[in-house]
Design a protein around this motif. Structure first.
Motif, PDB file in Angstrom:
ATOM      1  N   GLU A  31       0.838  -1.198   0.000  1.00 30.71           N
ATOM      2  CA  GLU A  31       0.000   0.000   0.000  1.00 30.71           C
ATOM      3  C   GLU A  31       0.875   1.250   0.000  1.00 30.71           C
ATOM      4  O   GLU A  31       0.593   2.218  -0.720  1.00 30.71           O
ATOM      5  N   ALA A  32       1.946   1.226   0.773  1.00 26.10           N
ATOM      6  CA  ALA A  32       2.851   2.380   0.827  1.00 26.10           C
ATOM      7  C   ALA A  32       3.545   2.594  -0.525  1.00 26.10           C
ATOM      8  O   ALA A  32       3.782   3.732  -0.933  1.00 26.10           O
ATOM      9  N   ARG A  33       3.826   1.529  -1.235  1.00 22.15           N
ATOM     10  CA  ARG A  33       4.521   1.636  -2.519  1.00 22.15           C
ATOM     11  C   ARG A  33       3.586   1.962  -3.675  1.00 22.15           C
ATOM     12  O   ARG A  33       3.933   2.730  -4.564  1.00 22.15           O
ATOM     13  N   PHE A  34       2.421   1.325  -3.694  1.00 16.10           N
ATOM     14  CA  PHE A  34       1.531   1.435  -4.852  1.00 16.10           C
ATOM     15  C   PHE A  34       0.385   2.404  -4.647  1.00 16.10           C
ATOM     16  O   PHE A  34      -0.306   2.765  -5.583  1.00 16.10           O
ATOM     17  N   GLY A  35       0.126   2.787  -3.421  1.00 13.92           N
ATOM     18  CA  GLY A  35      -0.996   3.673  -3.152  1.00 13.92           C
ATOM     19  C   GLY A  35      -2.243   2.891  -2.786  1.00 13.92           C
ATOM     20  O   GLY A  35      -2.166   1.812  -2.212  1.00 13.92           O
ATOM     21  N   SER A  36      -3.365   3.411  -3.154  1.00 17.42           N
ATOM     22  CA  SER A  36      -4.660   2.872  -2.763  1.00 17.42           C
ATOM     23  C   SER A  36      -4.810   1.390  -3.105  1.00 17.42           C
ATOM     24  O   SER A  36      -4.383   0.924  -4.158  1.00 17.42           O
ATOM     25  N   LEU A  37      -5.461   0.688  -2.211  1.00 12.68           N
ATOM     26  CA  LEU A  37      -5.807  -0.713  -2.436  1.00 12.68           C
ATOM     27  C   LEU A  37      -7.270  -0.836  -2.852  1.00 12.68           C
ATOM     28  O   LEU A  37      -7.858  -1.901  -2.748  1.00 12.68           O
ATOM     29  N   GLY A  38      -7.827   0.282  -3.319  1.00  7.72           N
ATOM     30  CA  GLY A  38      -9.232   0.279  -3.717  1.00  7.72           C
ATOM     31  C   GLY A  38     -10.108   0.096  -2.501  1.00  7.72           C
ATOM     32  O   GLY A  38      -9.865   0.694  -1.451  1.00  7.72           O
ATOM     33  N   PRO A  39     -11.103  -0.772  -2.588  1.00  8.37           N
ATOM     34  CA  PRO A  39     -12.027  -0.945  -1.467  1.00  8.37           C
ATOM     35  C   PRO A  39     -11.468  -1.837  -0.356  1.00  8.37           C
ATOM     36  O   PRO A  39     -12.126  -2.060   0.646  1.00  8.37           O
ATOM     37  N   PHE A  40     -10.232  -2.333  -0.533  1.00 12.63           N
ATOM     38  CA  PHE A  40      -9.676  -3.287   0.423  1.00 12.63           C
ATOM     39  C   PHE A  40      -8.767  -2.616   1.448  1.00 12.63           C
ATOM     40  O   PHE A  40      -7.967  -1.759   1.111  1.00 12.63           O
ATOM     41  N   SER A  41      -8.877  -3.072   2.666  1.00 17.45           N
ATOM     42  CA  SER A  41      -7.913  -2.675   3.695  1.00 17.45           C
ATOM     43  C   SER A  41      -6.758  -3.678   3.631  1.00 17.45           C
ATOM     44  O   SER A  41      -6.900  -4.758   3.048  1.00 17.45           O
ATOM     45  N   PRO A  42      -5.624  -3.348   4.238  1.00 17.17           N
ATOM     46  CA  PRO A  42      -4.539  -4.336   4.292  1.00 17.17           C
ATOM     47  C   PRO A  42      -4.990  -5.654   4.942  1.00 17.17           C
ATOM     48  O   PRO A  42      -4.609  -6.731   4.490  1.00 17.17           O
ATOM     49  N   ALA A  43      -5.819  -5.558   5.975  1.00 15.02           N
ATOM     50  CA  ALA A  43      -6.316  -6.782   6.623  1.00 15.02           C
ATOM     51  C   ALA A  43      -7.178  -7.600   5.667  1.00 15.02           C
ATOM     52  O   ALA A  43      -7.104  -8.835   5.659  1.00 15.02           O
ATOM     53  N   ASP A  44      -7.998  -6.923   4.847  1.00 14.55           N
ATOM     54  CA  ASP A  44      -8.835  -7.630   3.873  1.00 14.55           C
ATOM     55  C   ASP A  44      -7.971  -8.422   2.890  1.00 14.55           C
ATOM     56  O   ASP A  44      -8.207  -9.613   2.658  1.00 14.55           O
ATOM     57  N   LEU A  45      -6.989  -7.754   2.293  1.00 15.83           N
ATOM     58  CA  LEU A  45      -6.152  -8.421   1.302  1.00 15.83           C
ATOM     59  C   LEU A  45      -5.300  -9.509   1.935  1.00 15.83           C
ATOM     60  O   LEU A  45      -5.102 -10.576   1.340  1.00 15.83           O
ATOM     61  N   ALA A  46      -4.785  -9.264   3.131  1.00 14.43           N
ATOM     62  CA  ALA A  46      -4.015 -10.304   3.825  1.00 14.43           C
ATOM     63  C   ALA A  46      -4.891 -11.530   4.068  1.00 14.43           C
ATOM     64  O   ALA A  46      -4.449 -12.666   3.869  1.00 14.43           O
ATOM     65  N   SER A  47      -6.145 -11.304   4.445  1.00 18.16           N
ATOM     66  CA  SER A  47      -7.074 -12.421   4.661  1.00 18.16           C
ATOM     67  C   SER A  47      -7.321 -13.179   3.369  1.00 18.16           C
ATOM     68  O   SER A  47      -7.296 -14.414   3.352  1.00 18.16           O
ATOM     69  N   LEU A  48      -7.546 -12.446   2.289  1.00 17.59           N
ATOM     70  CA  LEU A  48      -7.809 -13.113   1.005  1.00 17.59           C
ATOM     71  C   LEU A  48      -6.616 -13.954   0.541  1.00 17.59           C
ATOM     72  O   LEU A  48      -6.789 -15.088   0.088  1.00 17.59           O
ATOM     73  N   VAL A  49      -5.420 -13.408   0.670  1.00 12.45           N
ATOM     74  CA  VAL A  49      -4.228 -14.162   0.243  1.00 12.45           C
ATOM     75  C   VAL A  49      -4.022 -15.376   1.146  1.00 12.45           C
ATOM     76  O   VAL A  49      -3.803 -16.495   0.668  1.00 12.45           O
ATOM     77  N   GLY A  50      -4.103 -15.171   2.449  1.00  8.88           N
ATOM     78  CA  GLY A  50      -3.923 -16.287   3.378  1.00  8.88           C
ATOM     79  C   GLY A  50      -4.951 -17.376   3.184  1.00  8.88           C
ATOM     80  O   GLY A  50      -4.623 -18.570   3.175  1.00  8.88           O
ATOM     81  N   LEU A  51      -6.198 -16.977   3.002  1.00  8.19           N
ATOM     82  CA  LEU A  51      -7.256 -17.971   2.798  1.00  8.19           C
ATOM     83  C   LEU A  51      -7.126 -18.672   1.448  1.00  8.19           C
ATOM     84  O   LEU A  51      -7.461 -19.853   1.327  1.00  8.19           O
ATOM     85  N   ALA A  52      -6.610 -17.962   0.450  1.00  6.93           N
ATOM     86  CA  ALA A  52      -6.362 -18.609  -0.845  1.00  6.93           C
ATOM     87  C   ALA A  52      -5.329 -19.724  -0.685  1.00  6.93           C
ATOM     88  O   ALA A  52      -5.484 -20.821  -1.246  1.00  6.93           O
ATOM     89  N   PHE A  53      -4.288 -19.465   0.092  1.00  7.60           N
ATOM     90  CA  PHE A  53      -3.286 -20.512   0.336  1.00  7.60           C
ATOM     91  C   PHE A  53      -3.881 -21.659   1.142  1.00  7.60           C
ATOM     92  O   PHE A  53      -3.694 -22.831   0.797  1.00  7.60           O
ATOM     93  N   LEU A  54      -4.610 -21.350   2.218  1.00  8.00           N
ATOM     94  CA  LEU A  54      -5.197 -22.413   3.041  1.00  8.00           C
ATOM     95  C   LEU A  54      -6.175 -23.277   2.240  1.00  8.00           C
ATOM     96  O   LEU A  54      -6.135 -24.506   2.319  1.00  8.00           O
ATOM     97  N   GLY A  55      -7.045 -22.626   1.493  1.00  4.90           N
ATOM     98  CA  GLY A  55      -7.986 -23.380   0.669  1.00  4.90           C
ATOM     99  C   GLY A  55      -7.270 -24.155  -0.423  1.00  4.90           C
ATOM    100  O   GLY A  55      -7.608 -25.311  -0.715  1.00  4.90           O
ATOM    101  N   GLY A  56      -6.269 -23.528  -1.027  1.00  3.45           N
ATOM    102  CA  GLY A  56      -5.486 -24.205  -2.056  1.00  3.45           C
ATOM    103  C   GLY A  56      -4.786 -25.433  -1.510  1.00  3.45           C
ATOM    104  O   GLY A  56      -4.747 -26.485  -2.151  1.00  3.45           O
ATOM    105  N   GLU A  57      -4.236 -25.314  -0.311  1.00  2.67           N
ATOM    106  CA  GLU A  57      -3.574 -26.455   0.318  1.00  2.67           C
ATOM    107  C   GLU A  57      -4.562 -27.607   0.509  1.00  2.67           C
ATOM    108  O   GLU A  57      -4.228 -28.769   0.235  1.00  2.67           O
ATOM    109  N   ALA A  58      -5.760 -27.281   0.981  1.00  3.70           N
ATOM    110  CA  ALA A  58      -6.763 -28.328   1.200  1.00  3.70           C
ATOM    111  C   ALA A  58      -7.106 -29.030  -0.104  1.00  3.70           C
ATOM    112  O   ALA A  58      -7.200 -30.259  -0.155  1.00  3.70           O
TER     113      ALA A  58
END
Length: 194
Positions: free
Chosen positions: A134-161
């Motif tokens: 966010e500091a490098r690229f600017g706005s994350l649109g409608p997402f907060s850092p916590a939102d995007l971190a959750s999406l990436v983490g859950l993508a890995f967890l679901g992918g692993e399953a």
């Protein structure tokens, strides 16, 4: 190697072979070459043993992620390394142990809370990385850092399953989708330099 570590290594081997539901402390003791009483002395029983094993490996791997993301490489290269680490974690059995404990946590609240506590460490690391982005690229649109971190983490967890289900076509889809994020990050980073 300490007695506790020998027991955890034996538990890991048994867990990978038999799964959590079929895990027997007797088999673990036999594999470790020690009396069953040592498992109860060091870990209290099956649940404590497997949670100690997961916690031990989780601390090592979260530390590895922190070190990797702290590097000065472009973010897309660090994310690509995270995808490579997934392959290492699948091969080592960590992912299987984690997913077994997630499933056990569905019916055992204490296990579920401990697994969630461990997973929070991964999400904290991811949120720090997203804040950097966010500091490098600017706005994350409608997402907060916590939102995007959750999406990436859950993508890995679901992918692993899904990968653990053993279907090669779906495993390939998961791996491809996770790695496509590398392309997106690379595009964003190169655009921010121009």
């Amino acid at each position: 190697m300490t007695t506790a570590v020998r027991i955890m290594e034996a538990a890991r081997a048994c867990l990978l072979a038999d799964g959590y539901a079929s895990l027997s402390t007797r088999k673990v003791a036999d594999k470790a070459g020690m009396p069953l009483s040592q498992i109860h002395y060091h870990f209290g029983g099956k649940r404590g043993l497997v949670l100690a094993l997961l916690d031990h490996e989780n601390q090592l791997l979260v530390g590895r992620q922190r070190q990797m993301y702290a590097a000065s490489e472009p973010l897309w290269k660090r994310y690509e390394q995270a995808c490579d680490f997934l392959e290492d974690d699948l091969a080592s059995g960590y992912v299987r142990v984690l997913q077994e404990m997630i499933a056990a946590g569905w019916s055992d609240i204490e296990v579920g809370q401990q697994v969630l506590s461990m997973l929070r460490g991964w999400f904290v690391v991811l949120e720090e990385v997203v804040r950097e982005a966010e500091a490098r690229f600017g706005s994350l649109g409608p997402f907060s850092p916590a939102d995007l971190a959750s999406l990436v983490g859950l993508a890995f967890l679901g992918g692993e399953a899904v990968i653990l289900l053993g279907d090669d076509e779906w495993a390939a889809r998961v791996r491809t989708a996770l790695r496509r994020v590398t392309d997106l990050l690379r595009t964003l980073e190169e655009a921010s330099v121009d």
